[in-house]
Design a protein around this motif. Structure first.
Motif, PDB file in Angstrom:
ATOM      1  N   PHE A   4      -7.920  -0.847  16.764  1.00 33.39           N
ATOM      2  CA  PHE A   4      -7.027  -0.740  15.602  1.00 33.39           C
ATOM      3  C   PHE A   4      -6.683  -2.134  15.074  1.00 33.39           C
ATOM      4  O   PHE A   4      -6.755  -2.415  13.879  1.00 33.39           O
ATOM      5  CB  PHE A   4      -5.685  -0.071  15.961  1.00 33.39           C
ATOM      6  N   MET A   5      -6.282  -3.001  15.999  1.00 32.63           N
ATOM      7  CA  MET A   5      -5.836  -4.339  15.604  1.00 32.63           C
ATOM      8  C   MET A   5      -6.980  -5.166  15.026  1.00 32.63           C
ATOM      9  O   MET A   5      -6.804  -5.864  14.015  1.00 32.63           O
ATOM     10  CB  MET A   5      -5.198  -5.055  16.802  1.00 32.63           C
ATOM     11  N   ALA A   6      -8.155  -5.109  15.655  1.00 34.08           N
ATOM     12  CA  ALA A   6      -9.295  -5.872  15.154  1.00 34.08           C
ATOM     13  C   ALA A   6      -9.682  -5.426  13.751  1.00 34.08           C
ATOM     14  O   ALA A   6      -9.925  -6.263  12.864  1.00 34.08           O
ATOM     15  CB  ALA A   6     -10.482  -5.725  16.108  1.00 34.08           C
ATOM     16  N   VAL A   7      -9.722  -4.123  13.524  1.00 33.30           N
ATOM     17  CA  VAL A   7     -10.062  -3.613  12.194  1.00 33.30           C
ATOM     18  C   VAL A   7      -8.978  -3.973  11.189  1.00 33.30           C
ATOM     19  O   VAL A   7      -9.271  -4.379  10.057  1.00 33.30           O
ATOM     20  CB  VAL A   7     -10.315  -2.089  12.240  1.00 33.30           C
ATOM     21  N   ALA A   8      -7.719  -3.867  11.575  1.00 30.76           N
ATOM     22  CA  ALA A   8      -6.620  -4.207  10.664  1.00 30.76           C
ATOM     23  C   ALA A   8      -6.645  -5.687  10.290  1.00 30.76           C
ATOM     24  O   ALA A   8      -6.498  -6.040   9.113  1.00 30.76           O
ATOM     25  CB  ALA A   8      -5.280  -3.852  11.301  1.00 30.76           C
ATOM     26  N   ILE A   9      -6.849  -6.536  11.275  1.00 37.21           N
ATOM     27  CA  ILE A   9      -6.903  -7.982  10.999  1.00 37.21           C
ATOM     28  C   ILE A   9      -8.103  -8.299  10.126  1.00 37.21           C
ATOM     29  O   ILE A   9      -8.000  -9.057   9.140  1.00 37.21           O
ATOM     30  CB  ILE A   9      -6.921  -8.783  12.318  1.00 37.21           C
ATOM     31  N   GLY A  10      -9.252  -7.730  10.445  1.00 37.07           N
ATOM     32  CA  GLY A  10     -10.457  -7.957   9.640  1.00 37.07           C
ATOM     33  C   GLY A  10     -10.286  -7.475   8.215  1.00 37.07           C
ATOM     34  O   GLY A  10     -10.671  -8.164   7.261  1.00 37.07           O
ATOM     35  N   THR A  11      -9.689  -6.302   8.053  1.00 36.87           N
ATOM     36  CA  THR A  11      -9.456  -5.756   6.716  1.00 36.87           C
ATOM     37  C   THR A  11      -8.494  -6.642   5.931  1.00 36.87           C
ATOM     38  O   THR A  11      -8.724  -6.938   4.753  1.00 36.87           O
ATOM     39  CB  THR A  11      -8.907  -4.317   6.804  1.00 36.87           C
ATOM     40  N   ALA A  12      -7.419  -7.077   6.564  1.00 34.62           N
ATOM     41  CA  ALA A  12      -6.449  -7.944   5.894  1.00 34.62           C
ATOM     42  C   ALA A  12      -7.102  -9.256   5.456  1.00 34.62           C
ATOM     43  O   ALA A  12      -6.865  -9.739   4.338  1.00 34.62           O
ATOM     44  CB  ALA A  12      -5.263  -8.221   6.813  1.00 34.62           C
ATOM     45  N   GLN A  13      -7.932  -9.802   6.312  1.00 31.85           N
ATOM     46  CA  GLN A  13      -8.614 -11.056   5.963  1.00 31.85           C
ATOM     47  C   GLN A  13      -9.589 -10.844   4.804  1.00 31.85           C
ATOM     48  O   GLN A  13      -9.675 -11.665   3.893  1.00 31.85           O
ATOM     49  CB  GLN A  13      -9.358 -11.617   7.184  1.00 31.85           C
ATOM     50  N   LEU A  14     -10.318  -9.746   4.820  1.00 29.19           N
ATOM     51  CA  LEU A  14     -11.256  -9.427   3.732  1.00 29.19           C
ATOM     52  C   LEU A  14     -10.525  -9.220   2.418  1.00 29.19           C
ATOM     53  O   LEU A  14     -10.922  -9.773   1.384  1.00 29.19           O
ATOM     54  CB  LEU A  14     -12.076  -8.189   4.102  1.00 29.19           C
ATOM     55  N   VAL A  15      -9.469  -8.449   2.463  1.00 27.16           N
ATOM     56  CA  VAL A  15      -8.688  -8.185   1.258  1.00 27.16           C
ATOM     57  C   VAL A  15      -8.117  -9.488   0.694  1.00 27.16           C
ATOM     58  O   VAL A  15      -8.163  -9.724  -0.532  1.00 27.16           O
ATOM     59  CB  VAL A  15      -7.575  -7.152   1.548  1.00 27.16           C
ATOM     60  N   GLN A  16      -7.611 -10.350   1.566  1.00 32.24           N
ATOM     61  CA  GLN A  16      -7.065 -11.625   1.108  1.00 32.24           C
ATOM     62  C   GLN A  16      -8.177 -12.496   0.512  1.00 32.24           C
ATOM     63  O   GLN A  16      -7.984 -13.125  -0.528  1.00 32.24           O
ATOM     64  CB  GLN A  16      -6.377 -12.349   2.250  1.00 32.24           C
ATOM     65  N   ALA A  17      -9.331 -12.525   1.165  1.00 34.64           N
ATOM     66  CA  ALA A  17     -10.452 -13.343   0.666  1.00 34.64           C
ATOM     67  C   ALA A  17     -10.943 -12.851  -0.692  1.00 34.64           C
ATOM     68  O   ALA A  17     -11.369 -13.654  -1.534  1.00 34.64           O
ATOM     69  CB  ALA A  17     -11.592 -13.336   1.684  1.00 34.64           C
ATOM     70  N   LEU A  18     -10.879 -11.558  -0.919  1.00 31.71           N
ATOM     71  CA  LEU A  18     -11.300 -10.989  -2.201  1.00 31.71           C
ATOM     72  C   LEU A  18     -10.233 -11.149  -3.294  1.00 31.71           C
ATOM     73  O   LEU A  18     -10.482 -10.863  -4.446  1.00 31.71           O
ATOM     74  CB  LEU A  18     -11.644  -9.513  -2.038  1.00 31.71           C
ATOM     75  N   GLY A  19      -9.044 -11.595  -2.886  1.00 35.10           N
ATOM     76  CA  GLY A  19      -7.974 -11.816  -3.842  1.00 35.10           C
ATOM     77  C   GLY A  19      -7.270 -10.550  -4.317  1.00 35.10           C
ATOM     78  O   GLY A  19      -6.645 -10.536  -5.371  1.00 35.10           O
ATOM     79  N   VAL A  20      -7.384  -9.478  -3.529  1.00 39.25           N
ATOM     80  CA  VAL A  20      -6.729  -8.216  -3.900  1.00 39.25           C
ATOM     81  C   VAL A  20      -5.241  -8.364  -3.668  1.00 39.25           C
ATOM     82  O   VAL A  20      -4.796  -8.842  -2.634  1.00 39.25           O
ATOM     83  CB  VAL A  20      -7.301  -7.044  -3.068  1.00 39.25           C
TER      84      VAL A  20
END
Length: 157
Positions: free
Chosen positions: A139-155
């Motif tokens: 859960f945590m790995a996916v959440a952290i990865g998703t948050a990082q991706l979303v931030q990198a995409l500027g969402v």
């Protein structure tokens, strides 16, 4: 080094109090019934009132569904009480459709992971269940990865 005040500008007391309430609630349910307080299981047992699907009408759900539906309603009631006490019915800048989509994805993940963060994270990790520890790490790995991706995409919300 990151300052705690930067991470928690409103302080940590209300998070600690909420965590205490969750922990005490899970302990009371377990000590009183021997059942782990996972919200997804509570929701499934509540669905036995309106569904004839065998999945929702297992003996373990039917025997305990009355008090489980009270628990499920308590989750909704807690949000309603917050609204009444604080007058703030929308506490996020995230659009409703994103919350709905996220809720659907969480529901799918709950089924795939055979439980939710309350069952695995609060009760399972607390009882040193290897399955729950792996699930929470996932859960945590996916959440952290998703948050990082979303931030990198500027969402933004």
């Amino acid at each position: 080094m990151v300052d705690i005040a930067t991470l928690f500008p409103n302080g940590i007391a209300h998070y600690a109090l909420g965590g205490l309430f969750i922990g005490v609630g899970a302990a009371v349910i377990y000590l009183g019934t021997g059942i782990i307080a996972g919200a997804s299981t509570f929701l499934e047992s509540s669905l036995s009132y309106v569904s004839r699907l065998p999945r929702f009408n297992q003996g373990k759900y039917l025997q305990s569904r009355d008090w489980r539906v009270v628990f499920t309603l308590g989750i909704v009631g807690g949000a309603a009480l917050y609204t009444v006490l604080f007058g703030d019915w929308w506490t996020t800048d995230v659009q409703w459709w994103r919350l709905l989509g996220g809720g659907i994805l969480v529901g799918v993940g709950t089924r795939l992971g055979k439980g939710c963060t309350s069952g695995h994270g609060v009760c399972g990790v607390g009882s040193a269940s290897p399955t729950s520890i792996v699930n929470v790490a996932t859960f945590m790995a996916v959440a952290i990865g998703t948050a990082q991706l979303v931030q990198a995409l500027g969402v933004v919300p």
